[in-house]
Design a protein around this motif. Structure first.
Motif, mmCIF file in Angstrom:
data_model
loop_
_atom_site.group_PDB
_atom_site.id
_atom_site.type_symbol
_atom_site.label_atom_id
_atom_site.label_comp_id
_atom_site.label_asym_id
_atom_site.label_seq_id
_atom_site.Cartn_x
_atom_site.Cartn_y
_atom_site.Cartn_z
ATOM 1 N N UNK A 178 0.842 -1.197 0.000
ATOM 2 C CA UNK A 178 0.000 0.000 0.000
ATOM 3 C C UNK A 178 0.879 1.249 0.000
ATOM 4 N N UNK A 179 0.471 2.239 -0.795
ATOM 5 C CA UNK A 179 1.216 3.507 -0.819
ATOM 6 C C UNK A 179 0.428 4.552 -0.036
ATOM 7 N N UNK A 180 1.063 5.199 0.918
ATOM 8 C CA UNK A 180 0.400 6.305 1.628
ATOM 9 C C UNK A 180 1.232 7.584 1.483
ATOM 10 N N UNK A 181 0.534 8.702 1.627
ATOM 11 C CA UNK A 181 1.209 9.994 1.672
ATOM 12 C C UNK A 181 0.972 10.595 3.052
ATOM 13 N N UNK A 185 2.783 20.174 2.288
ATOM 14 C CA UNK A 185 3.448 21.473 2.286
ATOM 15 C C UNK A 185 2.831 22.485 3.234
ATOM 16 N N UNK A 186 1.721 22.137 3.888
ATOM 17 C CA UNK A 186 1.143 23.076 4.850
ATOM 18 C C UNK A 186 2.044 23.143 6.076
ATOM 19 N N UNK A 188 1.314 24.322 9.051
ATOM 20 C CA UNK A 188 0.537 23.793 10.179
ATOM 21 C C UNK A 188 -0.315 22.641 9.670
ATOM 22 N N UNK A 189 -0.262 21.514 10.320
ATOM 23 C CA UNK A 189 -0.987 20.344 9.852
ATOM 24 C C UNK A 189 -1.204 19.390 11.015
ATOM 25 N N UNK A 190 -2.435 19.297 11.490
ATOM 26 C CA UNK A 190 -2.717 18.390 12.614
ATOM 27 C C UNK A 190 -3.779 17.368 12.226
ATOM 28 N N UNK A 191 -3.813 17.019 10.945
ATOM 29 C CA UNK A 191 -4.813 16.069 10.463
ATOM 30 C C UNK A 191 -4.318 14.640 10.668
ATOM 31 N N UNK B 347 -5.584 24.835 6.408
ATOM 32 C CA UNK B 347 -4.188 25.257 6.318
ATOM 33 C C UNK B 347 -3.684 24.888 4.929
ATOM 34 N N UNK B 348 -3.055 25.833 4.260
ATOM 35 C CA UNK B 348 -2.561 25.576 2.904
ATOM 36 C C UNK B 348 -1.071 25.912 2.830
ATOM 37 N N UNK B 414 -3.276 21.496 -2.083
ATOM 38 C CA UNK B 414 -2.209 20.855 -1.314
ATOM 39 C C UNK B 414 -2.296 21.169 0.161
ATOM 40 N N UNK B 415 -3.458 21.602 0.621
ATOM 41 C CA UNK B 415 -3.627 21.959 2.024
ATOM 42 C C UNK B 415 -4.204 20.830 2.853
ATOM 43 N N UNK B 416 -4.624 21.166 4.055
ATOM 44 C CA UNK B 416 -5.104 20.148 4.979
ATOM 45 C C UNK B 416 -6.287 20.670 5.810
ATOM 46 N N UNK B 417 -7.087 19.738 6.340
ATOM 47 C CA UNK B 417 -8.338 20.050 7.033
ATOM 48 C C UNK B 417 -8.161 20.916 8.263
ATOM 49 N N UNK B 418 -7.075 20.638 8.980
ATOM 50 C CA UNK B 418 -6.895 21.327 10.246
ATOM 51 C C UNK B 418 -5.451 21.733 10.438
ATOM 52 N N UNK B 423 -8.917 17.199 14.632
ATOM 53 C CA UNK B 423 -10.028 16.632 13.872
ATOM 54 C C UNK B 423 -11.238 16.409 14.783
ATOM 55 N N UNK B 431 -11.959 13.169 7.116
ATOM 56 C CA UNK B 431 -10.589 12.662 7.287
ATOM 57 C C UNK B 431 -10.141 11.810 6.100
ATOM 58 N N UNK B 434 -8.837 13.649 3.216
ATOM 59 C CA UNK B 434 -7.504 14.238 3.413
ATOM 60 C C UNK B 434 -6.407 13.183 3.371
ATOM 61 N N UNK B 435 -6.626 12.051 4.029
ATOM 62 C CA UNK B 435 -5.550 11.071 4.187
ATOM 63 C C UNK B 435 -5.676 9.893 3.234
ATOM 64 N N UNK B 438 -6.300 4.427 2.724
ATOM 65 C CA UNK B 438 -5.124 3.711 3.248
ATOM 66 C C UNK B 438 -4.529 4.437 4.455
ATOM 67 N N UNK B 461 -11.920 11.441 15.597
ATOM 68 C CA UNK B 461 -10.927 11.518 14.514
ATOM 69 C C UNK B 461 -11.376 10.868 13.202
ATOM 70 N N UNK B 462 -11.871 9.621 13.248
ATOM 71 C CA UNK B 462 -12.399 8.992 12.025
ATOM 72 C C UNK B 462 -13.817 8.511 12.320
#
Lengths: 470, 470
Positions: A178-181, A185-186, A188-191, B347-348, B414-418, B423, B431, B434-435, B438, B461-462
């Motif tokens: 499985x490939x995850x990312x 580039x944010x 701040x990122x708490x996701x 956040x971007x 390329x940003x994120x939810x929080x 979350x 979620x 965003x993620x 996987x 969270x999820x």
């Protein structure tokens, strides 16, 4: 042994030329830059050199299905045996994945494949006035994937931090393909959980890093490089300590003892006063010339109070490079002093640096061993080297005892087993002392969650006999 | 419901007075500072307020044995429902653990219990010339344990980073009551997986943080605070963007739109030109006075080119505080503009800040909604607030659609939810977007490894219906 039809499946993925199984190739991937003995060799059954993330994923899928161990490898420059395929299987070498995907000047980030050399990242960024600071001794040939797997440090950590401070996001292939990312580039990122930092330093046991997004900073405009010789090791330690306490944050502050100075002088033209017992090479950098000049003067004043016997200030960039070349020549020079070198990578709270140097000296004296000490004194990370002959049955046990006591002293001062080289094979016996049994159980349970069959770099970091809770 | 004899066991551990089960007490611990509706309330069965790590460990052991959900809580100032006990059980409030254990000036680190207020940490350090930078809006009353659980950010992130950048080590009580210590005071530390950073931002789902070692930096000597009014929102965004591109790293750079300015003016004496459509408050700090003065002038020049209509520079510390008071008054002022505020925390990548502001404006216009936008423009973290009445059955679906499109636009850039709120409950529906599926599977497998019975902050969270691989 990997079954023939499985090898064929892997060859179908990466191509005949990139799945090697000759004896010579297998031997070439059986060792790294650690002091783990070469014989008997830990031969992989197959060396696989994928070109793309998709190929890595396909290979992992096959390996997971067939329960084949996979040990990732970059340049093989690791110091603790991280890339040695202890349980045979596949040596997965990422050195063909060397594309610099993007240099995003506006966000000051670079995206690279795992096999890109750290030095190439530095150079590409420097051309645009950007700075990737982590500089492990191997940075000219080590790959960023290996640096991330081991959370490599270097000389600039005191001011700029280590690899993990610059990793913003990763592409990771998990044990089952499985490939995850993770991250991005944010700023701040708490996701979700911080999978990025869980992967950094996990030594190839949780996933295969295939791509990384790295943060950059503006290249400092000016630097001021100084070499200082001291009549005592204590004076050198004290100088660094007082520099830091006075608020000077050097870009690096490296310490070498007399044994190191002698070792270097054997290999290159390098003169130093008879009275010198220790040496510091340090550099301050910044955006303003007067500022780094002022800091240089402050360092001189502190050194005078600590018995400095010689001081050299680089007047040109070339002179600065020449001073650093002394430090860079050190590790092989010390290695040549004895048949074996047992070199450690302990790290203590910065304030305890002078004390750990004193204690180590006592320990090696007690066991009547030769040793050299050098390290990143500015950040508390020390590389004491016992110079010995491990084939001597009388000497070897004394070395082991000294190392054990060195680790105990380190932990007693609130320090840790490894500052920048990782645990791998060479320190796995001591992991429980550092993290406690409960800590090791947590590592194992995370490992089991992400790699249920235990195929990723098996046999590393902890000792297998310890029980795993379920 | 928790059985009576189990409640008694818990009372034996923490004392009668610290295990509360009156209706009033239970209601008091059923909500936080998020926009999660108060009714029907998520009442805990029991509110437990331990004083020591040993008590926390003993309570967790009992809870784990009996399968009782445990939701940790600090000051209840979280923005995403992190401390709301969704599945009843125990609300474990750490507010009595408020000892500052050690301020280690030499290593520039502070060790604190989880219930210490972040503002108290700031103050104690400031008295010694040391600086703990993370400053979430709640920092005067929020606890460091909560800040760590949510990886709280704040206004100073653009220069100094967020909570996770300052956490060196933790004491954590695991789901079964085991106590582990992660990290430590060594600056370089690669011994085992980075459990410290796995715990930071894990929202109380992997363990209960009871103590933390935090890194400090020298307090900057000088600061220069500016307020700038612009005739367009684009001009304000462009100014921040060009500041950053020119190499100025402000300690903070906050953006507010016209709606925000109007909101503040309703509550306090605050005048601004009719032509002002947006406002920036920004601060540069440093060790040298001339340097921050120069940077202030550079900011002025950039602002002139972007249609600045008014500029105020603080001449005294009091004036600087007054400017910041405007920003600090903002969130409640905006909240008072409508029956409901649906506020996000996207956040971007820094470079995309002007673009995300443009896109959000288009989205809310399309759904004919009122909104205010403000945020930490310097680090790409934005708090767009839709001002609405969620009890209006015609309006609510439009709000939901707008939020959905806002998240989609954020991820597309390329940003994120929080960026800093977590979350929790309020973003768990998104979620997976965003993620990826996987990524969520990985989070769940780590959760299962560390908390097999799923008692720590369940339901967060999820979304629960997603499958867990084994």
């Amino acid at each position: 042994m990997i079954a023939k039809e499985v090898i064929q499946k892997i060859r179908d993925v990466v191509g005949q030329a990139h799945a090697l199984d000759s004896d010579l190739d297998r031997f070439g991937y059986s060792y790294d830059a650690s002091f783990v003995p070469l014989f008997p060799p830990s031969l992989p059954d197959l060396v696989v050199r994928p070109r793309t993330t998709e190929e890595v994923a396909a290979v992992m899928k096959i390996a997971n299905e067939h329960g084949i161990p996979v040990t990732a490898r970059g340049a093989g420059s690791g110091r603790t045996g991280g890339s040695i395929p202890l349980q045979d299987g596949i040596s997965l070498c990422l050195d063909r994945m060397k594309t610099i995907i993007e240099l995003d000047e506006k966000n000051m980030m670079i995206t690279v494949e795992a096999g890109v050399r750290t030095g190439d990242i530095y150079n590409v960024c420097a051309q645009k006035g950007l700075f990737y600071p982590p500089d492990p001794a191997s940075f000219k040939y080590s790959t960023i994937g290996g640096n991330i797997a081991e959370n490599a440090g270097g000389m600039r950590a005191v001011k700029y931090g280590v690899t993990h401070n610059f990793v913003m996001g990763l592409e990771v292939v998990l044990a089952d393909g499985t490939v995850i990312n993770t991250g991005g580039k944010s700023i701040k990122n708490v996701t979700g959980y911080n999978l990025t930092q869980l992967m950094v330093g996990s030594e190839g046991t949780l996933g295969i890093v295939t791509k990384a997004i790295l943060r950059l900073i503006p290249m400092p405009k000016y630097r001021n490089t100084l070499l200082l010789m001291f009549s005592t090791l204590d004076g050198a330690c004290g100088t660094i300590h007082q520099m830091l306490q006075s608020g000077i944050v050097p870009a690096s502050a490296e310490l070498m003892d007399r044994t190191c100075l002698n070792a270097i002088a054997k290999n290159r033209k390098f003169e130093f006063p008879d009275t010198a017992q220790a040496c510091i090479i340090t550099e301050v950098d910044g955006a303003e010339e007067y500022e780094i000049k002022k800091q240089g003067e402050q360092i001189e004043t502190i050194a005078q109070a600590n018995g400095v016997v010689e001081l050299r200030v680089a007047k040109t960039a070339q002179e600065a490079d020449d001073l650093w070349a002394i430090r860079r020549a050190l590790s092989p020079a010390v290695g040549a002093l004895a048949p074996d070198r047992v070199s450690e990578d302990i790290s203590v709270p910065r304030n305890e640096f002078p004390e750990i140097v004193r204690r180590i000296r006592k320990i090696v004296d007690k066991y009547n061993l030769d040793f050299a000490v050098y390290g990143h004194a500015g950040d508390g990370n020390l590389h004491p080297s016992i110079l010995c002959d491990m084939s001597d049955p009388e000497q070897a046990p004394r070395v082991h005892k000294a190392v054990e006591e060195m680790f105990a002293a380190t932990l007693e001062l609130g320090g840790t087993l490894s500052g920048e080289h990782g645990i791998g094979i060479t320190k796995q016996h001591y992991l429980k002392d550092a993290l406690g049994e409960a800590g090791v159980v947590v590592l194992k349970s995370i490992k089991k969650a992400l790699d249920p069959k235990g195929i990723l770099n098996p046999g590393k970091m902890w000792l297998e006999e310890e029980t795993v809770h379920d």
